[in-house]
Design an enzyme around this catalytic site. Structure first.
Site, PDB file in Angstrom:
ATOM      1  N   HIS A 142       0.835  -1.200   0.000  1.00  0.00           N
ATOM      2  CA  HIS A 142       0.000   0.000   0.000  1.00  0.00           C
ATOM      3  C   HIS A 142       0.867   1.247   0.000  1.00  0.00           C
ATOM      4  CE1 HIS A 142      -3.329   2.717   0.747  1.00  0.00           C
ATOM      5  NE2 HIS A 142      -4.148   1.698   0.534  1.00  0.00           N
ATOM      6  N   HIS A 143       0.450   2.249  -0.793  1.00  0.00           N
ATOM      7  CA  HIS A 143       1.218   3.478  -0.913  1.00  0.00           C
ATOM      8  C   HIS A 143       1.211   4.285   0.381  1.00  0.00           C
ATOM      9  CE1 HIS A 143       3.566   6.274  -3.085  1.00  0.00           C
ATOM     10  NE2 HIS A 143       3.016   6.108  -4.271  1.00  0.00           N
ATOM     11  N   ALA A 144       0.299   3.985   1.287  1.00  0.00           N
ATOM     12  CA  ALA A 144       0.324   4.660   2.583  1.00  0.00           C
ATOM     13  C   ALA A 144       1.566   4.275   3.379  1.00  0.00           C
ATOM     14  CB  ALA A 144      -0.924   4.305   3.392  1.00  0.00           C
TER      15      ALA A 144
END
Length: 546
Positions: A142-144
């Site tokens: 996830h880019h988070a």
């Protein structure tokens, strides 16, 4: 618990079923000769040994009460049976089938009750030309949790330089694990974080004002010498820039303003189309150095040339140049923190120019203007900011933006995302298997239905084309145009080269396409772009989009 920074958390709030916010890559892996084990189990054991050094893979989200502010990361032990799964494909499956699988899997959101990553191992892959056994791997992060460079840092821990995995020292336990905070504790943590973020932002304002003031003074001073004050207005607006390029002895000014509307500037569906393409890095570097271009210039020129060819065929090709949104890292050298430290800038691709030499000069001039601006603006881009109430606003806005098809109503700022992530230049191994390819799989967003991410790996340039399946199902064809645009780049004469004598030029015309090229010439350079596109498409096969 560690609360997410504003930029990291925004990738959670913007995520919808039509706009998944994870990144990753598609890898083709070569197993050791005579291998007869279970690679999925071997990979699980390998990851189990590396997890102590991978905190980004050992944490999950903890939501704040009522979603008032950014969630936090808390420790979690991943269930490797759930995070590393096998997908059995029909025997003899190749890249077309793998690309189709990525198109199917990429829209599936990661489970937020678990650590935000997943590995898909594909079996049934056709062997190599000499019978080498192959498997494939599609990763999701996830880019988070990570940006492009943070993902590279993770890969350096997971991967090895030889088939024999290196020994990993087990980290000593750091005391007892604490229980989760209660509601009151979470609210206190949220308020404390808001205060820290506000103070940090306030402290940065004087520095930011000083930078803007110095830039303004510099531009005003330059205006007295003939530079345009419009440059300052465009810079501060964030949507325009002005560059001056010398093209074949003529001065051409290219203004970067609102981008033209194309088939890529639409709201997304919940489908994806994916294709990968590999270019030889050594030849690309030799060619770009002849022209005094950077690797990023070469990438933008090749991708722009491919888009021009694609739109010329499928239409319409805008009269105005396409604009690329280009992520720029703000990460300090040596920083391997698993978070996001990047901002976005815009580059003109020169797709309105038919002449390749003019187009390359246009791209290089646009690149120089961008670098000059970003050197001053990097420190102005905050990655953390107060978030009280932001989760509600951003989540509601993201849902409304897609449902109302706002992307079709607003002016177009850019047409495509093009990201260039530096990677390792040596072959790497995963659980004993040699990694043959490293095709990035990134994010398409509403209004930007095509994402092109490039990563260097083992003397190759691996390119991943991720698109909305309805806006651009022909990613395989676009990949073939990338190969052709690269051949065009190779064949491009150096602009300031001395003109050849008349006799030499006559001989060159006479022998062109009739006799073998001179000894040592690159085979790719012996092909003309017009013929090459058909051959490239034939090699890749028709209908490879997912």
């Amino acid at each position: 618990m560690k609360q997410l920074a504003g930029l990291d958390a925004s990738f959670l709030y913007l995520e919808t079923p039509q706009m998944p916010m994870h990144v990753g890559a598609l890898h083709l892996l070569e197993l050791p000769e005579g291998y007869d084990g279970d690679y999925v189990e071997d990979l699980r054991e390998h990851m189990r040994a590396r997890l102590p050094l991978l905190p980004a893979l050992r944490r999950k989200l903890l939501a704040m009460p009522l979603g008032l502010s950014n969630p936090g990361w808390v420790d979690a032990d991943p269930d490797l049976d759930e995070h590393i799964v096998e997908i059995a494909l029909p025997e003899g499956s190749g890249m077309a089938e793998l690309e189709a699988q990525v198109g199917l899997l990429h829209p599936v959101l990661l489970d937020r009750s678990r650590p935000l990553w997943k590995f898909h191992v594909f079996t049934g892959i056709e062997p190599g030309p000499e019978g080498q056994p192959h498997v494939a791997l599609y990763t999701q992060l996830h880019h988070a949790a990570v940006d492009g460079q943070a993902a590279v840092a993770l890969a350096q821990v997971i991967l090895d330089l030889s088939p024999e995995p290196r020994a990993i020292e087990t980290l000593a336990a750091r005391g007892r694990k604490r229980g989760q905070l209660g509601t009151v504790g979470l609210l206190r943590a949220a308020v404390s974080q808001q205060w820290k973020q506000t103070v940090k932002l306030a402290r940065s304002l004087p520095s930011a004002a000083s930078i803007v003031g110095n830039m303004a003074a510099g531009y005003v001073g330059g205006a007295a010498a003939g530079a345009s004050i419009d440059k300052l207005r465009a810079l501060l607006a964030g949507v325009a820039s002005q560059t001056t390029a010398v093209v074949r002895g003529k001065t051409s000014v290219a203004s970067l303003g609102p981008a033209p509307r194309t088939r890529f500037n639409v709201s997304l569906s919940a489908t994806r189309s994916f294709a990968g393409v590999t270019l030889p890095l050594a030849e690309l570097n030799r060619t770009r150095k002849r022209h005094g271009a950077s690797l990023n210039d070469a990438v933008l020129f090749v991708i722009g040339g491919a888009l021009r060819r694609f739109l010329t065929k499928h239409g319409p090709l805008p009269r105005k140049s396409l604009v690329a949104a280009v992520p720029v890292s703000t990460r300090a050298a040596g920083d391997t923190t698993s978070n996001n430290q990047a901002t976005m800038t815009f580059m003109s691709l020169g797709t309105h120019l038919a002449d390749p030499a003019e187009r390359l000069a246009h791209v290089m001039a646009s690149s120089q203007a961008m670098k000059a601006q970003m050197a001053q603006l990097k420190s102005l881009m905050p990655t953390d900011f107060p978030s009280l109430g932001i989760p509600w606003l951003m989540q509601a806005g993201a849902m409304l933006y897609g449902r109302a098809k706002v992307a079709e109503k607003l002016p177009v700022v850019a047409n495509v995302v093009i990201s260039n992530v530096p990677g390792p230049q040596v072959p790497l191994y995963l659980a004993g298997a040699k990694m043959l390819t490293n095709y990035p799989t990134s994010i398409a967003v509403h209004g930007l239905a095509l994402n092109v991410t490039v990563q260097t790996y083992n003397q190759s340039l691996d390119i991943g084309l991720m698109a909305c399946g309805e806006a651009l199902p022909e990613t395989a064809e676009l990949a073939a145009h990338v190969e052709t645009a690269f051949m065009e780049f190779q064949a491009l004469a150096v602009a300031d080269a001395e003109p050849a004598p008349a006799a030499t030029k006559k001989a060159a015309v006479k022998t062109s396409g009739k006799k073998p090229a001179a000894k040592g010439a690159s085979p790719a350079r012996r092909k003309t772009p017009a013929k090459a596109v058909g051959k490239a498409a034939a090699r890749r096969g028709a209908g490879r989009s997912a």
